[in-house]
Design a protein around this motif. Sequence first.
Motif, short mmCIF file in Angstrom:
data_model
loop_
_atom_site.label_atom_id
_atom_site.label_comp_id
_atom_site.label_asym_id
_atom_site.label_seq_id
_atom_site.Cartn_x
_atom_site.Cartn_y
_atom_site.Cartn_z
N PHE A 1 17.97 -88.81 44.52
CA PHE A 1 16.78 -89.50 44.00
C PHE A 1 16.27 -88.80 42.73
CE2 PHE A 1 12.17 -88.87 43.75
CZ PHE A 1 11.75 -90.16 43.42
N PHE A 2 16.10 -87.48 42.81
CA PHE A 2 15.53 -86.75 41.66
C PHE A 2 16.53 -86.69 40.51
CE2 PHE A 2 12.86 -83.42 39.70
CZ PHE A 2 11.63 -83.98 39.97
N GLU A 3 17.81 -86.65 40.87
CA GLU A 3 18.88 -86.67 39.85
C GLU A 3 18.84 -88.00 39.08
OE1 GLU A 3 22.76 -85.56 41.52
OE2 GLU A 3 23.61 -87.14 40.27
N GLN A 4 18.62 -89.09 39.80
CA GLN A 4 18.58 -90.40 39.15
C GLN A 4 17.36 -90.53 38.24
OE1 GLN A 4 19.12 -93.68 41.79
NE2 GLN A 4 21.26 -93.19 42.12
N VAL A 5 16.24 -89.98 38.68
CA VAL A 5 15.04 -89.99 37.83
C VAL A 5 15.34 -89.24 36.54
CG1 VAL A 5 12.68 -89.07 37.64
CG2 VAL A 5 13.39 -90.26 39.72
N THR A 6 16.01 -88.10 36.66
CA THR A 6 16.36 -87.27 35.50
C THR A 6 17.25 -88.05 34.53
OG1 THR A 6 16.25 -85.36 36.96
CG2 THR A 6 17.32 -85.02 34.84
N THR A 7 18.27 -88.72 35.04
CA THR A 7 19.18 -89.50 34.20
C THR A 7 18.43 -90.63 33.50
OG1 THR A 7 20.88 -89.05 35.83
CG2 THR A 7 21.38 -90.78 34.26
N LEU A 8 17.59 -91.29 34.26
CA LEU A 8 16.83 -92.42 33.73
C LEU A 8 15.93 -92.00 32.57
CD1 LEU A 8 16.65 -95.36 34.59
CD2 LEU A 8 14.83 -94.74 36.16
N MET A 9 15.45 -90.78 32.62
CA MET A 9 14.56 -90.30 31.56
C MET A 9 15.35 -89.71 30.40
SD MET A 9 11.57 -88.70 33.98
CE MET A 9 10.63 -88.01 32.66
N HIS A 10 16.64 -90.04 30.35
CA HIS A 10 17.53 -89.57 29.28
C HIS A 10 17.63 -88.06 29.22
CE1 HIS A 10 17.95 -93.66 28.04
NE2 HIS A 10 16.64 -93.78 28.00
N LEU A 11 17.57 -87.46 30.41
CA LEU A 11 17.80 -86.02 30.52
C LEU A 11 19.11 -85.84 31.28
CD1 LEU A 11 14.14 -85.08 31.46
CD2 LEU A 11 15.28 -84.57 29.31
N ARG A 12 19.62 -84.61 31.30
CA ARG A 12 20.94 -84.38 31.91
C ARG A 12 20.81 -84.08 33.40
NH1 ARG A 12 22.44 -80.00 27.44
NH2 ARG A 12 20.38 -79.41 28.15
N GLU A 13 21.46 -84.93 34.22
CA GLU A 13 21.42 -84.69 35.66
C GLU A 13 22.08 -83.34 35.96
OE1 GLU A 13 23.53 -88.10 35.41
OE2 GLU A 13 25.28 -87.50 36.59
N LEU A 14 21.69 -82.73 37.06
CA LEU A 14 22.18 -81.43 37.53
C LEU A 14 21.79 -80.27 36.60
CD1 LEU A 14 25.84 -82.33 38.65
CD2 LEU A 14 23.77 -82.40 40.00
#
Length: 565
Positions: A205-218
Amino acid sequence: MADTNDIVLGFWDGHDSGAALLVDGRLVCAINEERLTRRKLEVCFPRQAIRACLQEGGLRGEQVVQVAGCTADWAKTISRLWPESKERYYRLRRRLAWPGLLDPATRLAKYHLTEWPGNRLTRWLSEQALGRELAALGLGEARLTLMDHHLCHAAAAAWTSGLDDTLVITLDGVGDGRSGSLHWFQGGKLRPLASVAARDSVGIFFEQVTTLMHLRELEDEGKVMALADYAPPPDPASNPLLELIEVRELGFHARLHASGLARHLKRLYWSQPQERFAALAQQALETWVVQLVRQALAHTGGHRLALAGGVFANVRLNQRIRTLPEVEHCSIFPHMGDGGLALGAACLAGAPRTPMLSDLYLGPALAAESIAEVVRASGLPHRYLGDPVPEAARLLTAGRIIGWVQGRMEYGPRALGARSVLARPDLPGVRDQLNIRLKKRSWYQPFCPTLLDSEAQRLLSDHHGPPDRWMTSLYHVREPFRVPLAGVTGRDGSCRPQMVADDDPGRLARLLTALRQTTGFGVVLNTSFNPHGAPLVHTPREAIDAFVSMGLDHLILGDWILDRP
Ligand SMILES: [Fe+2]
């Protein structure tokens, strides 16, 4: 020399790969591959990290009889058989390759594939692929055991906590078909209590939020947490994210599968300012995990916690857990993400002594001769100081920003005063100067203090337990000290400190004591010493290159000082 049966090498060959060496139950060396290949959060097989561990232990590969790896699910096995797939994902994730038209389909496949647990076939295939890598390092005769992903996280948390009769909780994205686990740790044994299924992952869930905000997951999940600080606290009654996951007795239930969740989050995100969306996500994560922790403590009757897994990299969440009235002691494994799995695997295969960690300076040391050689060859103004503490204290007091490189390198994601950039926390504009000009980071990322234990008692309002040596939680700075500590205090008045014992004989503690005499505070701003996007510096040469490229005022390298030309 230890009996060869007492030599255990743990390794991890995925995201932030690395190795850890236990000899006679003692942790001799632990290091991640990124520091050696110079690619942040390296994913390749940890050849150099294994070599570094053997070298630090004075061992040849043939002397190691026991090797422990981790994870044998389908996704991991495929990446072992086709390392190019791992490399491709790494390049996409770090924005080094263009995702192309197939990106949505690739993501969909990833969300499904990573949920599949392994079986006898994947285990055998993984062992074959890993056996070839180990043989090339002279470890072909060693007995290889592949441990469960979450059991390794749990082992690292349990054995390094120094606690007994403890509830151990792990939460991450996914590994071996699970996104979390609950164990009871007693008498050196982990007894399973419950599991969280891969599809119910709060980490994803938090990884997807990160990706959505144009940040790098993980990698950039901490930026989501930092940005959340810039929105007013959301009203839980109007947070649409809270309903996405339900907390059941000892686990979670996600209303949507990861693929549906990504579409749903996208629809919610488009109408929200970025910082508000971050605050909604942070609130949802805290609410779910805190509820799970409370229910698990009530279920077991426990009061002590040991935590690991990438979700516990969230220091704001950790502060919430640490300050719960029913929590007597909360220990967070400092290398909580997958980068710490090698140590967990070594704990499971060996017989670690407890308490296992006295400090985190577990990487290779700097040789005095090589420092002198590199300093002289640098062409930069330099002086030999012998003891660098008085000069470092004088320069910091005068408002200079210095690189500080001493002894063995830190293990884990935080700079802890062995490869650090240091500054006065009350320097006007220090945060912007470091973020924007020197480190080229996002403007909203906070900096952390390193302070003496006695100062932690004086300056922080919610510090009641044992000292936090490894920057694993936020703490509140008392109101009157927020201005003098402005460079290391967030908008909400919190900071993420490293606490150092007042009587520690090391240079860092002596530096803090000297600063208390000159500035009135035994505190220094401490941030990682690395050029933008690169891992922590490792060798003296890398330290000098980073010093020049970052434009710091001075570099203190072992017993030497170099000045900006
Ligand atoms: Fe993990």
